[in-house]
Design a protein around this motif. Sequence first.
Motif, PDB file in Angstrom:
ATOM      1  N   VAL A   1      -2.982  -0.002  -3.913  1.00  0.00           N
ATOM      2  CA  VAL A   1      -2.997  -1.202  -3.067  1.00  0.00           C
ATOM      3  C   VAL A   1      -2.073  -2.283  -3.602  1.00  0.00           C
ATOM      4  O   VAL A   1      -2.019  -3.387  -3.048  1.00  0.00           O
TER       5      VAL A   1
ATOM      6  N   TYR B   1      -3.966   6.776  -3.960  1.00  0.00           N
ATOM      7  CA  TYR B   1      -3.348   5.675  -3.256  1.00  0.00           C
ATOM      8  C   TYR B   1      -3.296   4.450  -4.155  1.00  0.00           C
ATOM      9  O   TYR B   1      -3.950   4.403  -5.219  1.00  0.00           O
TER      10      TYR B   1
ATOM     11  N   TYR C   1       0.833  -1.196   0.000  1.00  0.00           N
ATOM     12  CA  TYR C   1       0.000   0.000   0.000  1.00  0.00           C
ATOM     13  C   TYR C   1       0.874   1.256   0.000  1.00  0.00           C
ATOM     14  O   TYR C   1       1.797   1.372   0.803  1.00  0.00           O
TER      15      TYR C   1
ATOM     16  N   SER D   1      -3.632  -2.454   4.837  1.00  0.00           N
ATOM     17  CA  SER D   1      -4.459  -1.284   4.593  1.00  0.00           C
ATOM     18  C   SER D   1      -4.152  -0.133   5.551  1.00  0.00           C
ATOM     19  O   SER D   1      -4.103  -0.309   6.762  1.00  0.00           O
TER      20      SER D   1
END
Lengths: 114, 112
Positions: A50, A48, A31, A97
């Motif tokens: 992942v 962002y 992340y 996360s």
Amino acid sequence: NAGVTQTPKFRILKIGQSMTLQCTQDMNHNYMYWYRQDPGMGLKLIYYSVGAGITDKGEVPNGYNVSRSTTEDFPLRLELAAPSQTSVYFCASSRTSGDTDTQYFGPGTRLTVL
Amino acid sequence: AQSVTQPDIHITVSEGASLELRCNYSYGATPYLFWYVQSPGQGLQLLLKYFSGDTLVQGIKGFEAEFKRSQSSFNLRKPSVHWSDAAEYFCAVGEGGNKLVFGAGTILRVKS
């Protein structure tokens, strides 16, 4: 183990110019995040990711683009710089996360658009 | 959407005095709560975090924070402040979907 590194540290752009802010992490985190910090406003999420090949918009994505071709790198592209993009930009990464796990931040890039 | 309020923009304390920085959040369920510190010219560093369990959590550098569900608060405390604690402190709440929402920050000044 350098953690999260960002380049450049400082940059002055003219209105309409473009640039790429570089971000690299050596912790093998999936992340990664880009924030901007304006005085009295806290940090706002721009984009962002992942994982490699996967990116998504945050709260303030307009005027920016990102890519994530490798786990380590997450560059932020500014097209047609505007004075409103004058800010301090932080890159961060987390193992899982970022809303539940520790985020590790780079030292920041201070950008001025004149 | 979640929100985080840090009511104090600036706080000044004397070295050796106790410190409490306030944080209030809005969130329907039990939140994931964080305190980060930013020293001048640096990136943010995690001080502590709360997910569940004991409502008093210990962090690095002698800091602690207490989660109070009834007050929707997560205040940061330190019994004796050192000059090196001068920094900006951010409270944050996990919003879900991989996102953190940060408060506006509190700047701590320490006077000798």
